[in-house]
Design an enzyme around this catalytic site. Structure first.
Site, PDB file in Angstrom:
ATOM      1  N   GLU A 103      79.381  17.134  10.571  1.00  0.00           N
ATOM      2  CA  GLU A 103      78.218  17.998  10.786  1.00  0.00           C
ATOM      3  C   GLU A 103      78.217  18.573  12.207  1.00  0.00           C
ATOM      4  OE1 GLU A 103      75.952  19.119   8.871  1.00  0.00           O
ATOM      5  OE2 GLU A 103      75.744  17.808   7.138  1.00  0.00           O
ATOM      6  N   LYS A 160      69.713  12.440  15.773  1.00  0.00           N
ATOM      7  CA  LYS A 160      68.347  12.000  15.534  1.00  0.00           C
ATOM      8  C   LYS A 160      68.270  11.092  14.323  1.00  0.00           C
ATOM      9  CE  LYS A 160      63.971  14.065  14.269  1.00  0.00           C
ATOM     10  NZ  LYS A 160      63.284  15.277  13.960  1.00  0.00           N
ATOM     11  N   ARG A 162      55.081  12.114  10.313  1.00  0.00           N
ATOM     12  CA  ARG A 162      54.520  12.673   9.078  1.00  0.00           C
ATOM     13  C   ARG A 162      53.003  12.762   9.190  1.00  0.00           C
ATOM     14  NH1 ARG A 162      59.032  11.525   5.264  1.00  0.00           N
ATOM     15  NH2 ARG A 162      60.696  12.432   6.514  1.00  0.00           N
ATOM     16  N   LYS A 164      71.290  14.568  11.647  1.00  0.00           N
ATOM     17  CA  LYS A 164      69.913  14.128  11.428  1.00  0.00           C
ATOM     18  C   LYS A 164      69.870  13.270  10.170  1.00  0.00           C
ATOM     19  CE  LYS A 164      65.168  15.725  10.898  1.00  0.00           C
ATOM     20  NZ  LYS A 164      64.265  16.879  10.808  1.00  0.00           N
TER      21      LYS A 164
END
Ligand code: PBG
Length: 325
Positions: free
Chosen positions: A233, A248, A206, A196
């Site tokens: 990751e 993402k 947001r 991410k």
């Protein structure tokens, strides 16, 4: 004889193009994100994302019916509480808005779709970070893990089938997996937001969750300049017990999706994020591109890159576009 090969033969009719198409997006592999806000009187349209609403507990049930009728495979729930504090305590309140929504949606859906809850504190903290803060104001990784574990257990109790571990804390997948297992929720799965990025494309989200964040998330989300870091990751999350790994955003990171698919033997998901949707919608609204063709094109690009599962605000609409395609 020239040309010896004529690839155009396989493009000469819709029938032959359909016969040989290499990739298909199946509505059952789409995830529809839905937002619910505590105490919301009327659903509110989110800026930049036409048709995406901040629901209340009544209107979300109609939205869930649409998801089911469209044959979309999953629902991802985000909730906006009225009360926020430094530790995001509403996330662990069994009567907090996310847990209430999960309970309601899980009961409504039964086994007809996968109910996924966002496992992150950013909607619940008054500083807007994805974790709790240390005395010096930095995000405290290990204290956050304890909070995620408690939140995960509440979400599992509420009936979530899958948890979207989206906070980018080190060790979150393993820590949450162990906590779920210990509490008897061995069948609740983890969708790990493994790669991410700290992305400008989260802008409209947001607004959707009325984020209080000042500053950025660059100490936990990844640097857009990196690819190898994503593979690290992804490997770590797979080793820690992730059931699915997610990349993402999606469209600016198709290479990461590709590499993820080649690296692990578990499903790979990709999230076409709010700003990616907003770009396409704005261009279409300006009459610059054909909206529906462009939606199908980006969905297939994500599939072609290697995503098995696609999380998109267009899921319900795309299901009908794909059926009439
Ligand atoms: C954090 C979260 C974010 C998104 C999904 N989960 C925002 C962030 O990391 O700042 C963004 C999704 C989107 O932009 O569509 N829990």
């Amino acid at each position: 004889m020239f040309p010896a090969e004529r690839p155009r033969r396989l493009r000469s009719s819709a029938a032959v193009r359909n016969l040989v198409a290499e990739n298909r997006v199946d509505p059952q592999q789409l995830i529809q994100p839905l937002f619910v806000k505590e105490g919301n009187e009327d659903p509110r349209q989110i800026k930049g994302l036409p048709g995406v609403l901040q629901h209340n507990l009544e209107t979300i049930s109609a939205a869930v019916d649409e998801v089911l009728a469209a044959g979309v495979g999953g629902i991802m729930l985000f909730a906006i509480p009225t009360k926020r504090d430094a530790s995001g305590s509403e996330a662990c309140n069994p009567n907090g808005i996310l847990n209430v929504a999960v309970r309601q949606v899980a009961a409504q859906v039964g086994d007809r779709a996968v109910v996924i809850a966002d496992l992150c504190l950013d909607e619940f903290t008054d500083h807007g970070h994805c974790g709790v803060l240390a005395a010096d104001g930095s995000v405290d990784n290990d204290a956050t893990l304890t909070a995620y574990a408690a939140m995960a257990i509440e979400l599992a109790k509420a009936g979530a089938n899958m948890l979207g571990a989206s906070g980018m804390m080190d060790g979150q997948v393993g820590f949450v997996r162990a906590a779920l297992d210990e509490a008897g929720f061995k069948d609740v799965s983890i969708l790990a937001y493994a790669a991410k990025y700290a992305s400008a494309f989260y802008g409209p989200f947001r607004d959707a969750v009325e984020s209080e964040l000042q500053g950025d998330r660059k100490t936990y989300q990844q640097d857009p300049r990196n690819l190898r870091e994503s593979l690290r990751e992804i490997r770590l999350d797979a080793e820690e017990g992730a059931d699915i790994v997610m990349v993402k955003p999606a469209l600016a990171y198709l290479d990461v999706i590709r590499e993820a698919r080649l690296t692990v033997d578990i499903p790979v998901a990709a999230y076409i994020v709010s700003g990616e949707m907003a770009m396409l919608e704005a261009a279409a609204a300006a009459g610059l591109i054909e909206r529906e063709r462009a939606i199908l094109e980006v969905l297939h690009s994500v599939k072609r890159a290697g995503a098995d599962v696609i999380c998109t605000y267009w899921a319900v609409e795309a299901a009908s576009l794909l059926r009439s395609n």
